[in-house]
Design a protein around this motif. Structure first.
Motif, PDB file in Angstrom:
ATOM      1  N   UNK A 137      37.933   4.122 -38.255  1.00 15.49           N
ATOM      2  CA  UNK A 137      36.563   4.486 -38.625  1.00 15.49           C
ATOM      3  C   UNK A 137      35.751   4.618 -37.343  1.00 15.49           C
ATOM      4  N   UNK A 138      34.576   5.228 -37.437  1.00 16.66           N
ATOM      5  CA  UNK A 138      33.784   5.533 -36.250  1.00 16.66           C
ATOM      6  C   UNK A 138      32.329   5.133 -36.474  1.00 16.66           C
ATOM      7  N   UNK A 139      31.691   4.570 -35.435  1.00 19.56           N
ATOM      8  CA  UNK A 139      30.259   4.262 -35.513  1.00 19.56           C
ATOM      9  C   UNK A 139      29.450   5.506 -35.148  1.00 19.56           C
ATOM     10  N   UNK A 140      28.133   5.408 -35.288  1.00 23.26           N
ATOM     11  CA  UNK A 140      27.257   6.534 -34.927  1.00 23.26           C
ATOM     12  C   UNK A 140      27.380   6.903 -33.454  1.00 23.26           C
ATOM     13  N   UNK A 141      27.792   5.928 -32.639  1.00 26.44           N
ATOM     14  CA  UNK A 141      27.876   6.178 -31.202  1.00 26.44           C
ATOM     15  C   UNK A 141      29.305   6.461 -30.749  1.00 26.44           C
ATOM     16  N   UNK A 142      30.189   6.707 -31.724  1.00 23.45           N
ATOM     17  CA  UNK A 142      31.545   7.140 -31.406  1.00 23.45           C
ATOM     18  C   UNK A 142      32.566   6.037 -31.232  1.00 23.45           C
ATOM     19  N   UNK A 143      32.177   4.778 -31.414  1.00 24.69           N
ATOM     20  CA  UNK A 143      33.126   3.664 -31.265  1.00 24.69           C
ATOM     21  C   UNK A 143      34.151   3.735 -32.387  1.00 24.69           C
ATOM     22  N   UNK A 144      35.434   3.669 -32.029  1.00 25.12           N
ATOM     23  CA  UNK A 144      36.501   3.711 -33.029  1.00 25.12           C
ATOM     24  C   UNK A 144      37.025   2.301 -33.305  1.00 25.12           C
ATOM     25  N   UNK A 145      37.258   2.055 -34.593  1.00 20.90           N
ATOM     26  CA  UNK A 145      37.862   0.793 -35.002  1.00 20.90           C
ATOM     27  C   UNK A 145      39.092   1.127 -35.840  1.00 20.90           C
ATOM     28  N   UNK A 146      40.307   0.924 -35.296  1.00 22.01           N
ATOM     29  CA  UNK A 146      41.513   1.187 -36.086  1.00 22.01           C
ATOM     30  C   UNK A 146      41.565   0.268 -37.304  1.00 22.01           C
ATOM     31  N   UNK A 147      42.126   0.774 -38.403  1.00 21.15           N
ATOM     32  CA  UNK A 147      42.273  -0.042 -39.619  1.00 21.15           C
ATOM     33  C   UNK A 147      43.730   0.051 -40.081  1.00 21.15           C
ATOM     34  N   UNK A 148      44.654  -0.601 -39.360  1.00 21.42           N
ATOM     35  CA  UNK A 148      46.076  -0.497 -39.725  1.00 21.42           C
ATOM     36  C   UNK A 148      46.395  -1.142 -41.067  1.00 21.42           C
ATOM     37  N   UNK A 149      45.505  -2.048 -41.527  1.00 23.14           N
ATOM     38  CA  UNK A 149      45.763  -2.732 -42.799  1.00 23.14           C
ATOM     39  C   UNK A 149      45.841  -1.769 -43.971  1.00 23.14           C
ATOM     40  N   UNK A 183      37.009  -1.029 -43.422  1.00 24.26           N
ATOM     41  CA  UNK A 183      36.623   0.378 -43.266  1.00 24.26           C
ATOM     42  C   UNK A 183      35.178   0.599 -43.709  1.00 24.26           C
ATOM     43  N   UNK A 184      34.752  -0.090 -44.759  1.00 24.33           N
ATOM     44  CA  UNK A 184      33.373   0.058 -45.240  1.00 24.33           C
ATOM     45  C   UNK A 184      32.379  -0.557 -44.261  1.00 24.33           C
ATOM     46  N   UNK A 185      32.727  -1.736 -43.747  1.00 29.56           N
ATOM     47  CA  UNK A 185      31.748  -2.488 -42.952  1.00 29.56           C
ATOM     48  C   UNK A 185      31.709  -2.110 -41.475  1.00 29.56           C
ATOM     49  N   UNK A 186      32.866  -1.785 -40.896  1.00 23.15           N
ATOM     50  CA  UNK A 186      32.918  -1.602 -39.439  1.00 23.15           C
ATOM     51  C   UNK A 186      31.972  -0.530 -38.901  1.00 23.15           C
ATOM     52  N   UNK A 187      31.842   0.645 -39.550  1.00 22.82           N
ATOM     53  CA  UNK A 187      30.901   1.623 -39.012  1.00 22.82           C
ATOM     54  C   UNK A 187      29.461   1.110 -39.022  1.00 22.82           C
ATOM     55  N   UNK A 188      29.132   0.280 -40.012  1.00 24.21           N
ATOM     56  CA  UNK A 188      27.771  -0.265 -40.113  1.00 24.21           C
ATOM     57  C   UNK A 188      27.565  -1.357 -39.076  1.00 24.21           C
ATOM     58  N   UNK A 189      28.445  -2.351 -39.093  1.00 24.87           N
ATOM     59  CA  UNK A 189      28.309  -3.463 -38.154  1.00 24.87           C
ATOM     60  C   UNK A 189      28.469  -2.979 -36.717  1.00 24.87           C
ATOM     61  N   UNK A 190      29.411  -2.051 -36.502  1.00 22.63           N
ATOM     62  CA  UNK A 190      29.617  -1.527 -35.152  1.00 22.63           C
ATOM     63  C   UNK A 190      28.423  -0.750 -34.634  1.00 22.63           C
ATOM     64  N   UNK A 191      27.791   0.046 -35.511  1.00 26.30           N
ATOM     65  CA  UNK A 191      26.592   0.787 -35.103  1.00 26.30           C
ATOM     66  C   UNK A 191      25.464  -0.174 -34.771  1.00 26.30           C
TER      67      UNK A 191
END
Length: 871
Positions: free
Chosen positions: A758-770, A786-794
Motif C-alpha cells: 500500500x502507499x501513503x499520500x507521500x509515496x511511502x510503500x508498506x509491503x503487506x505479505x500477509x 492494508x486499510x490502516x497503513x496508508x492512513x497512519x503512514x500519511x
C-alpha cells in the motif's frame, strides 16, 4: 561392503520441515524454514549414512495414473501453503548448487520414483535408505531397503528406522500387507479414504488374520466385529480403490542413471553463496571454502602514515561521491557506534579502487580524522554513511543536504526488516558475499565501500518506486531534526520523580493488602499461575479460561471480570501501578544525564508504517488513559526562564481518511467544523444532532477511530460491550453514512492484494505479505494492515514534515527555543519566555500547513510549567 544410496522424498521432507519449524525469513523477505529444516535433516542423514550415492525425488504435480482414476480422492489434497510453495524452487536451486542429483518425472509421483529406484538398487546388491515423512513408503522396506522417517520436534530431528522386520514388529503386518492395511483403515493425510467404520485396530486384526483384503472379503461373513463385516461388504469398491491409491509403483519407467547420483563434495562455492543469501550462518561452518572472492578486496588498503592519510583525505575532498565509516578502537569489535569509546579511525571510499582504512594511531589523531571527515562531507556532492545520526555524536556534518543515509534508503525499500547492516546491503545491492571472520580493517573497508557503491543502485530503486522525494525531502532532513532533539533532551525534576515513585509504592502496598484480604492469603500477585489458582480455584470466580499451563490471567480475561469482582479490578490497578513504578518512576531515573536531562533516541527505521519510535527510554509510551499515569508528566519540566508548548494534531488520521476517501459527508463535516463524533452518532443512530447522548457520541467515536484501524464487528463488540450483531449494524450503518470510505478501504485492500503493498499520500510503500498467506488469521490481519497503513503512514509523514519545518525555522531565526519531544501526533517545544508567542505562531503555521488536504489540519495547543500542565 555393499555400496549405499540415500533416496530422499523431496516434497515430503520439505513439508515436514515447514510444519516442524517456526517461520524464518531472510533479509529479502523470503521464507526459509522449510529449506533450513530440509538441509538439517539431509546433513544428519549424510553424517549417519556416509553414502556413495544420493538422489532427491520431487513430484511434478502432473496427472498420474492414480490421480486420473481417483481424482475425487487424490485430487482433494489441500493446496500447498504459499510460504511453503515459494521454498520449493529454492531448495531445488540449493541442491543443484551442491551437485546433488534431483529426479522428477511427469506422470509419476515422487513415491513411484523412490519405489522403482529403491527396488532397482536393491536388486543390484546395494544398501538403500529411503527418507520420507510418508508412512506409505513402509511398503518398500526389505532386508536391504531401510525406510527412515524423520520427526522434527522443537527444532531437533529424530528418525525412526524400518527394515521389513521392523515394519512387522511395529504394525504386525509385512511391508506388502501394509498396503492392504492402509486400504482398510485409510489415511486422511494422503487422501486414502479406507473403509468407513474400520479403524487401525480392526484393520490390523483383519490383515494379520487374512493377510489381504481379497482373502478377508472371501471370509467376510466370519469377520469380527459384525460392523466391520457389514462395512467391507457395503464398501468393497472403496477398499479396492484405496489399495490402488496406497500401492506404490515399483516398476515404473524411470529415467535414472546411478552415475548421476554419485555423491561428491556438496560444500561448493556456489552452495556457500546460497547459504549466505539464505542467512544459514550456523551451517556455514560445514564448508571448507571461502566465500567467492570479491575483486574489490584487492583495492583495500590500511593506512598508518600521516603523509599518506593527508594525501588520501585531500583527494577525497575533490571527489563527487564519498562513503565513510567511523569505527571504535580496534581492541573492540568493528565497526561500532554506541557509547563514547575512543575512536579507532575512519573508513573512506571515494572511487571503485580508492578504499581505505585510516587508523587513529600515533601521529594520526582521532580529532584530526574527524575534522577532515567534516571537510570531506562539505566538499563532495554526495556524502554517504550508514546511520548518519549515530555518527554525528563524533563529528558535525558540514553539508546536510549532500548526505545520503544508506540505512534509511534500505529501510524505505523494505520497511519490514529488523535491521539494515552493511553486509545485507552489500549482498542485496552489490551482489557481494562477505565472510563473518575477516580482519578488522577489511570490515571497515567493506562498510565504506558499500556506503559508496550502493548509493546509485539505491537511488535508482527509490526512483523506480517513486520514493526519491520521500527520501530526499522528508527522511533525510528528519535525520538532522531528530539529532537536534536528541542533543536537546528533556529536563527531568529528579526529586519529583523520586516522590512520584514513593507515592506509587505506598499505593501498591495498600492494594497488596486489600488483594490478600479478599483472597484470604498472601501469594505472588505477579505469578499468573498462582493468581489463576486463587481466583478460579479458591475464590471460585466464573469465566476462567483453562490453558495447558493453568488459568489465563491475561488482561482481556480480567477486564471482563472486573465489573463484577472488585478484587479483579484491584489486581488490574495493581498491575498498572507496578508497571508505572518499574518503567517510569524507577526506570526513567536511570536515563537522567549529568545535565539533568534525558537524551533519548528517536528512530526512523523501526516501524513499517513510517512512524517515529522512541527508545532509551521510550518517551512515547507515557501513560495517558489513567490520571495516576498522566501525573508522571509533571516531572518533565522546562529550563528556568522557559515554558513548555504542547501542540497536538486534532483527529489527524480521520482527517487523512476524509481526504483519501473523498467522502463528501465526512469532508463537509470537517469543513463546517462540526463535532465529527456527534454528527456520526446522529447519522449512524438516526437521531437528531441535538439529541445525541454522551453514550452515543462515545460509541460513534469508537466506530470512527475503529474504522481507521480496520476494526471487525467482533473487535467493536468487545470495545463497546455490545453484541456482535449490534456492532455489525453499527459498522454497516457507518458505511451507509460514509459510502466513500467503504469504497476507499475496499479499493486499498484490492490494490494491496494485486501489488503486494500500500502507499501513503507521500509515496511511502508498506509491503503487506500477509495477504498472500495460506492462514486465514494472517490474511485478515493483512487486510487490516492494508486499510490502516496508508492512513497512519500519511499521518506520520505529515508530522515529520511539520517537525522539520519547526526545527528549521527555530534554527534559522537563531532562537533559544527548541523542539524536545515527538509523541506520534504531538510535539513538545521548550520555549524561551520572550519567544513564546512567536514560537506558538511557528508551530501553528508549520503544523497546519504541513500538507494540503481536502479538510483543514487543526491543532490543539497549550502551555505550562510542566508537561502535564501543557498537555
Amino acid at each position: 561392503m555393499a555400496e549405499k544410496i540415500v533416496l530422499i522424498d523431496g516434497h515430503s521432507i520439505l513439508n515436514r520441515a515447514f510444519y516442524g519449524l517456526p517461520d524464518l525469513t531472510n533479509s529479502e523477505g523470503l521464507h526459509t524454514n522449510a529449506v533450513y529444516g530440509f538441509l538439517n535433516i539431509m546433513f544428519k542423514i549424510l553424517d549417519e549414512e556416509a553414502p556413495e550415492y544420493l538422489t532427491v525425488a520431487f513430484d511434478v504435480h502432473a496427472p498420474t495414473f492414480r490421480h486420473e482414476m481417483y481424482a475425487d480422492y487424490k485430487g482433494t489434497r489441500k493446496p500447498m501453503a504459499e510460504e511453503l510453495r515459494q521454498q520449493v524452487p529454492v531448495i531445488k536451486d540449493v541442491l543443484k548448487a551442491m551437485g546433488i542429483n534431483i529426479i522428477e518425472q511427469a506422470g509419476l509421483e515422487a513415491d513411484d520414483l523412490l519405489g522403482t529406484i529403491s527396488k532397482r538398487c536393491g536388486r543390484q546388491g546395494m544398501d538403500v535408505s529411503v527418507i520420507s515423512g510418508d508412512r506409505d513408503l513402509l511398503q518398500l522396506a526389505t532386508k536391504r531397503v531401510k525406510i527412515r522417517i524423520p520427526k522434527t520436534k522443537q527444532g531437533r530431528t529424530e528418525i525412526e528406522d524400518y527394515y521389513a522386520e521392523d515394519v512387522k514388529e511395529r504394525y504386525q503386518v509385512t511391508p506388502e500387507e501394509f498396503i492392504d492395511l492402509k486400504a482398510l483403515m485409510g489415511d486422511a493425510s494422503d487422501n486414502i479414504p479406507g473403509v468407513p467404520s474400520i479403524g487401525e485396530k480392526t484393520a490390523t486384526k483383519i490383515i494379520t488374520e487374512y493377510h489381504s483384503i481379497e482373502n478377508a472379503y472371501e471370509h467376510v461373513e466370519e469377520l469380527k466385529p459384525p460392523r466391520a463385516a457389514k462395512a467391507l461388504k457395503e464398501h468393497w469398491d472403496m477398499a479396492v480403490m484405496s489399495r490402488k491409491l496406497a500401492k506404490i509403483n515399483v516398476d515404473a519407467g524411470v529415467a535414472f542413471r546411478l552415475d548421476e547420483a554419485k555423491l561428491g563434495n556438496v560444500f561448493t562455492e556456489e552452495a556457500y553463496g546460497w547459504f549466505q543469501r539464505l542467512q544459514f550462518k550456523n551451517l556455514l561452518g560445514r564448508f571448507d571454502v571461502k566465500a567467492p572472492s570479491n575483486s574489490v578486496e584487492d583495492c583495500f588498503r590500511e593506512i598508518a602514515s600521516p603523509e599518506e592519510a593527508g594525501k588520501i583525505l585531500a583527494e577525497a575532498k575533490k571527489a563527487a561521491l564519498a562513503g565513510a565509516v567511523i569505527f571504535k578502537d580496534t581492541k573492540n569489535t568493528l565497526p561500532l557506534f554506541a557509547g563514547q569509546a575512543d575512536i579507532g579511525g575512519i573508513g573512506l571510499c571515494y572511487g571503485a579502487d580508492k578504499i581505505f582504512c585510516i587508523r587513529a594511531d600515533g601521529d594520526i589523531t582521532a580529532e584530526y580524522l574527524l575534522r577532515e571527515l567534516k571537510e570531506v562531507s562539505g566538499s563532495v556532492q554526495t556524502f554517504s554513511m550508514f546511520d548518519i545520526k549515530e555518527s554525528m555524536q563524533y563529528f558535525t556534518v558540514a553539508e546536510p543536504s549532500a548526505c545520503f543515509d544508506v540505512t534509511i534508503a534500505a529501510y524505505l525499500l523494505n520497511p519490514l526488516k529488523n535491521d539494515y547492516t552493511y553486509e545485507d546491503v552489500a549482498r542485496e545491492q552489490l551482489g557481494l558475499l562477505l565472510e563473518d571472520k575477516v580482519e578488522d580493517h577489511v570490515k571497515v573497508c567493506y562498510e565504506a565501500y558499500t556506503a559508496y557503491a550502493s548509493v546509485e543502485p539505491l537511488r535508482q530503486k527509490l526512483k523506480e518506486t517513486q520514493m526519491e522525494h520521500l527520501f530526499t525531502d522528508i527522511e533525510m532532513p528528519l535525520v538532522f531534526t531528530l539529532y537536534d532533539m536528541e542533543q536537546n533532551g528533556v529536563r527531568i525534576e529528579a526529586e519529583a520523580l523520586k516522590f512520584y515513585g514513593e507515592q506509587l509504592g505506598i499505593k501498591i502496598e495498600e492494594l497488596e493488602k486489600e488483594i490478600y484480604e479478599a483472597a484470604g492469603e498472601e501469594f505472588n500477585i505477579n505469578s499468573p499461575k498462582q493468581l489463576g489458582v486463587i481466583l478460579f480455584d479458591k475464590m471460585g470466580l466464573k469465566g476462567g479460561k483453562k490453558t495447558k499451563t493453568g488459568y489465563s490471567t491475561a488482561a482481556d480475561v480480567l477486564d471482563k471480570l472486573a465489573p463484577d469482582y472488585p478484587v479483579v479490578a484491584q489486581i488490574l490497578e495493581y498491575r498498572q501501578l507496578t508497571k508505572l513504578k518499574s518503567t517510569y518512576a524507577d526506570g526513567l531515573s536511570n536515563y537522567i544525564s549529568g545535565d539533568g536531562r534525558i537524551h533519548g533516541k528517536f528512530n526512523q527505521t523501526i516501524t513499517a508504517t513510517g512512524r517515529i519510535s522512541s527508545t532509551e527510554p521510550n518517551l512515547q509510551n507515557i501513560p495517558v488513559r489513567m490520571e495516576l499515569g498522566r501525573l508522571i508528566r509533571k516531572v518533565f519540566i522546562p529550563e528556568d526562564g522557559y515554558v513548555f508548548i504542547d501542540a497536538d494534531y486534532s483527529q489527524i488520521e480521520l482527517r487523512v481518511l476524509a481526504h483519501c476517501s473523498g467522502d463528501e459527508q465526512l469532508i463537509n463535516a470537517y469543513k463546517e467544523q462540526k463535532d465529527i463524533h456527534r454528527i456520526t452518532a446522529s447519522q449512524v443512530f438516526h437521531v437528531p444532532f441535538g439529541e445525541v447522548t454522551d453514550l452515543q457520541r462515545r460509541n460513534a467515536k469508537a466506530v470512527n477511530f475503529g474504522i481507521v484501524y480496520g476494526i471487525s464487528s467482533f473487535g467493536l463488540s468487545q470495545d463497546l460491550s455490545i453484541t456482535r450483531k449490534e456492532a455489525a449494524k453499527y459498522i454497516d450503518d457507518y458505511f451507509k453514512t460514509y459510502p466513500g470510505i467503504k469504497l476507499f478501504l475496499d479499493d486499498t485492500v484490492a490494490h494491496a492484494k494485486e501489488m503486494g503493498y500500500v502507499v501513503t499520500l507521500f509515496g511511502r510503500r508498506r509491503p503487506v505479505p500477509e495477504l498472500s498467506s495460506s492462514n486465514f488469521m494472517q490474511r485478515s490481519f493483512g487486510e487490516r494492515v492494508a486499510m490502516n497503513s496508508p492512513i497512519q503512514g500519511t499521518a506520520a509523514d505529515i508530522i515529520k514534515i511539520a517537525m522539520i519545518g519547526v526545527n528549521r525555522r527555530l534554527k534559522e531565526k537563531h532562537m533559544r527555543s527548541r523542539l524536545v519531544l515527538q509523541v506520534h501526533d504531538e510535539l513538545l517545544i521548550e520555549a524561551y519566555g520572550p519567544e513564546l508567542e512567536e514560537v506558538k505562531a511557528i508551530l501553528k503555521d508549520e503544523m497546519e500547513h504541513a500538507a494540503s488536504l481536502e479538510v483543514p489540519l487543526e491543532i490543539d495547543m497549550h502551555t505550562g510549567d510542566n508537561w502535564y500542565e501543557a498537555k
